[in-house]
Design a protein around this motif. Structure first.
Motif, PDB file in Angstrom:
ATOM      1  N   VAL A 277      34.187  13.782   6.081  1.00  0.00           N
ATOM      2  CA  VAL A 277      34.827  14.374   5.079  1.00  0.00           C
ATOM      3  C   VAL A 277      36.521  14.040   4.846  1.00  0.00           C
ATOM      4  O   VAL A 277      36.860  14.330   3.983  1.00  0.00           O
ATOM      5  CB  VAL A 277      34.686  15.993   5.497  1.00  0.00           C
ATOM      6  CG1 VAL A 277      35.557  16.813   4.638  1.00  0.00           C
ATOM      7  CG2 VAL A 277      33.334  16.331   5.298  1.00  0.00           C
ATOM      8  N   ILE A 278      36.962  13.700   6.172  1.00  0.00           N
ATOM      9  CA  ILE A 278      38.554  13.202   6.212  1.00  0.00           C
ATOM     10  C   ILE A 278      38.511  12.114   5.124  1.00  0.00           C
ATOM     11  O   ILE A 278      39.449  12.051   4.446  1.00  0.00           O
ATOM     12  CB  ILE A 278      38.921  13.232   7.474  1.00  0.00           C
ATOM     13  CG1 ILE A 278      39.023  14.284   8.185  1.00  0.00           C
ATOM     14  CG2 ILE A 278      40.386  12.413   7.361  1.00  0.00           C
ATOM     15  CD1 ILE A 278      39.303  13.990   9.518  1.00  0.00           C
ATOM     16  N   VAL A 279      37.430  11.170   5.189  1.00  0.00           N
ATOM     17  CA  VAL A 279      37.481   9.886   4.556  1.00  0.00           C
ATOM     18  C   VAL A 279      37.422  10.371   3.041  1.00  0.00           C
ATOM     19  O   VAL A 279      38.142   9.845   2.341  1.00  0.00           O
ATOM     20  CB  VAL A 279      36.647   8.821   5.045  1.00  0.00           C
ATOM     21  CG1 VAL A 279      36.571   7.685   3.999  1.00  0.00           C
ATOM     22  CG2 VAL A 279      36.749   8.554   6.252  1.00  0.00           C
TER      23      VAL A 279
ATOM     24  N   LEU B 127      44.242   9.276   5.885  1.00  0.00           N
ATOM     25  CA  LEU B 127      43.450   9.247   6.931  1.00  0.00           C
ATOM     26  C   LEU B 127      43.896   9.652   8.528  1.00  0.00           C
ATOM     27  O   LEU B 127      43.427  10.173   9.253  1.00  0.00           O
ATOM     28  CB  LEU B 127      42.842   7.603   7.016  1.00  0.00           C
ATOM     29  CG  LEU B 127      41.829   7.428   6.009  1.00  0.00           C
ATOM     30  CD1 LEU B 127      41.669   5.922   6.261  1.00  0.00           C
ATOM     31  CD2 LEU B 127      40.724   7.920   6.158  1.00  0.00           C
ATOM     32  N   LEU B 128      45.260   9.210   8.451  1.00  0.00           N
ATOM     33  CA  LEU B 128      45.844   9.485   9.714  1.00  0.00           C
ATOM     34  C   LEU B 128      46.251  10.976   9.998  1.00  0.00           C
ATOM     35  O   LEU B 128      45.934  11.456  10.995  1.00  0.00           O
ATOM     36  CB  LEU B 128      47.171   8.644   9.902  1.00  0.00           C
ATOM     37  CG  LEU B 128      48.412   8.886  11.017  1.00  0.00           C
ATOM     38  CD1 LEU B 128      47.719   8.429  12.223  1.00  0.00           C
ATOM     39  CD2 LEU B 128      49.803   8.444  10.698  1.00  0.00           C
ATOM     40  N   TRP B 129      46.836  11.454   8.778  1.00  0.00           N
ATOM     41  CA  TRP B 129      47.313  12.946   8.676  1.00  0.00           C
ATOM     42  C   TRP B 129      46.068  13.655   8.902  1.00  0.00           C
ATOM     43  O   TRP B 129      46.311  14.596   9.782  1.00  0.00           O
ATOM     44  CB  TRP B 129      48.070  13.104   7.268  1.00  0.00           C
ATOM     45  CG  TRP B 129      48.488  14.547   7.441  1.00  0.00           C
ATOM     46  CD1 TRP B 129      49.790  14.862   7.591  1.00  0.00           C
ATOM     47  CD2 TRP B 129      47.832  15.735   6.940  1.00  0.00           C
ATOM     48  NE1 TRP B 129      50.164  16.118   7.417  1.00  0.00           N
ATOM     49  CE2 TRP B 129      48.534  16.853   7.326  1.00  0.00           C
ATOM     50  CE3 TRP B 129      46.694  16.010   6.494  1.00  0.00           C
ATOM     51  CZ2 TRP B 129      48.445  18.021   6.795  1.00  0.00           C
ATOM     52  CZ3 TRP B 129      46.288  17.396   6.415  1.00  0.00           C
ATOM     53  CH2 TRP B 129      47.074  18.352   6.362  1.00  0.00           C
ATOM     54  N   GLY B 130      45.038  13.288   8.335  1.00  0.00           N
ATOM     55  CA  GLY B 130      43.665  14.354   8.454  1.00  0.00           C
ATOM     56  C   GLY B 130      43.006  14.313   9.660  1.00  0.00           C
ATOM     57  O   GLY B 130      42.646  15.259  10.184  1.00  0.00           O
TER      58      GLY B 130
ATOM     59  N   ALA C  55      40.542  11.865   1.652  1.00  0.00           N
ATOM     60  CA  ALA C  55      41.379  10.626   1.528  1.00  0.00           C
ATOM     61  C   ALA C  55      41.410   9.844   0.216  1.00  0.00           C
ATOM     62  O   ALA C  55      42.368   9.499  -0.575  1.00  0.00           O
ATOM     63  CB  ALA C  55      41.328   9.675   2.900  1.00  0.00           C
ATOM     64  N   ILE C  56      40.153   9.509  -0.030  1.00  0.00           N
ATOM     65  CA  ILE C  56      39.861   9.143  -1.264  1.00  0.00           C
ATOM     66  C   ILE C  56      40.456   9.686  -2.647  1.00  0.00           C
ATOM     67  O   ILE C  56      41.005   9.097  -3.466  1.00  0.00           O
ATOM     68  CB  ILE C  56      38.285   8.861  -1.570  1.00  0.00           C
ATOM     69  CG1 ILE C  56      37.675   7.782  -0.425  1.00  0.00           C
ATOM     70  CG2 ILE C  56      38.086   8.214  -3.107  1.00  0.00           C
ATOM     71  CD1 ILE C  56      36.153   7.718  -0.457  1.00  0.00           C
ATOM     72  N   ILE C  57      40.235  10.815  -2.761  1.00  0.00           N
ATOM     73  CA  ILE C  57      40.992  11.714  -3.745  1.00  0.00           C
ATOM     74  C   ILE C  57      42.152  12.146  -3.614  1.00  0.00           C
ATOM     75  O   ILE C  57      43.016  12.735  -4.426  1.00  0.00           O
ATOM     76  CB  ILE C  57      40.025  13.009  -4.098  1.00  0.00           C
ATOM     77  CG1 ILE C  57      40.029  13.528  -5.551  1.00  0.00           C
ATOM     78  CG2 ILE C  57      40.114  14.128  -3.078  1.00  0.00           C
ATOM     79  CD1 ILE C  57      39.829  12.523  -6.674  1.00  0.00           C
TER      80      ILE C  57
ATOM     81  N   ILE D  28      51.286  20.468   9.355  1.00  0.00           N
ATOM     82  CA  ILE D  28      51.537  20.629   7.820  1.00  0.00           C
ATOM     83  C   ILE D  28      52.876  20.625   7.260  1.00  0.00           C
ATOM     84  O   ILE D  28      53.312  19.969   6.509  1.00  0.00           O
ATOM     85  CB  ILE D  28      50.768  21.866   7.240  1.00  0.00           C
ATOM     86  CG1 ILE D  28      49.001  21.714   7.612  1.00  0.00           C
ATOM     87  CG2 ILE D  28      51.111  22.331   5.736  1.00  0.00           C
ATOM     88  CD1 ILE D  28      48.294  22.959   7.092  1.00  0.00           C
ATOM     89  N   MET D  29      53.579  21.378   8.261  1.00  0.00           N
ATOM     90  CA  MET D  29      54.871  22.057   7.909  1.00  0.00           C
ATOM     91  C   MET D  29      56.043  20.713   8.074  1.00  0.00           C
ATOM     92  O   MET D  29      56.811  20.347   7.415  1.00  0.00           O
ATOM     93  CB  MET D  29      55.499  23.026   8.749  1.00  0.00           C
ATOM     94  CG  MET D  29      56.554  23.906   7.993  1.00  0.00           C
ATOM     95  SD  MET D  29      57.304  25.171   9.133  1.00  0.00           S
ATOM     96  CE  MET D  29      58.136  24.593  10.279  1.00  0.00           C
TER      97      MET D  29
END
Length: 241
Positions: free
Chosen positions: A90-92, A139-142, A95-97, A160-161
């Motif tokens: 789901v993270i991937v 990808l890294l962030w998620g 990331a696509i969108i 997030i902040m």
């Protein structure tokens, strides 16, 4: 690039953010339709691929006939390896969108310059190397956010902040990811309370549309981008692209 030294008020950020948001309602709608339809299609594919949806269908009758057994079955599914793989994918998919968010930064700069905006500007994040840059970043962030939010709400919120300026820094400047992260952490650390308040406001308003017959979400969800852009313009003195 220099960090703006003047103090920024919450009132100023709210007014400016709502100005950008209210002047781009059509693009908010297009964004949300594309964003959620893409995630729904990819999400349904992943649910079937990892055999999660068929299992949920099997236990669905238990929801009314035996709630305790249903709860136990759901817990078993969520702790399965397949569900973990699904969550990662789901993270991937997100990331696509994710680069679709970048389009609002371009649209807001055009509004500031009193230039014409068109639908193509919404897809600025997919042009050239932008897609790979922001796809890789998410990808890294998620991945980090996925693990932090399992600890407690606070670590996820802080992530997030403190990364709030990374995306605009990657878009508006030639910084690499390490530099952008360092600067974002520094500026947020020096302006913690105002940025924390703005982050809470952005989260609340972005999802407030759910309570407006749900359809309101199609207009409120992208509000986060207006908050980020307003804060970024307020704290950084750079030449916008």
């Amino acid at each position: 690039m220099n960090e703006a030294s003047r103090k920024i008020s919450l009132d100023y950020v709210i007014k400016q953010s709502f100005k950008y948001w209210s002047s781009t309602l059509f693009y908010q709608l297009i964004f949300t339709l594309i964003y959620f339809s893409t995630l729904l299609i990819l999400g349904k594919f992943l649910l079937d691929y990892y055999e999660i949806y068929p299992k949920i269908q099997e236990i669905a009758p238990l929801m009314s006939s035996n709630p305790d057994e249903f709860s136990s079955a759901i817990q078993e599914i969520t702790f399965s390896d397949n569900f973990k793989y699904f969550s990662m994918m789901v993270i991937v998919a997100t990331a696509i969108i994710y680069p679709l968010n970048i389009g609002f930064f371009k649209i807001y700069t055009l509004i500031d310059a009193h230039e014409k905006v068109n639908i193509n500007d919404l897809f600025a994040g997919f042009s050239g190397s932008n897609f790979f840059k922001f796809f890789g970043y998410y990808l890294l962030w998620g991945g980090i956010y996925y693990y932090l939010k399992q600890l407690l709400i606070l670590p996820g919120f802080l992530w997030i902040m403190f990364t709030i300026f990374v995306t605009p820094l990657l878009y508006f400047t030639p910084m690499n990811l390490t530099e952008a992260l360092k600067i974002s952490f520094k500026v947020v650390g020096g302006n913690f309370f105002i940025i924390a308040a703005c982050s809470v406001l952005a989260i609340i308003f972005s999802y407030a549309g759910i309570f407006l017959c749900f359809f309101g979400l199609f207009f409120t969800f992208p509000f986060w981008n207006a908050i980020i852009y307003t804060l970024f313009k307020s704290y950084f003195r750079i030449k916008f692209v």
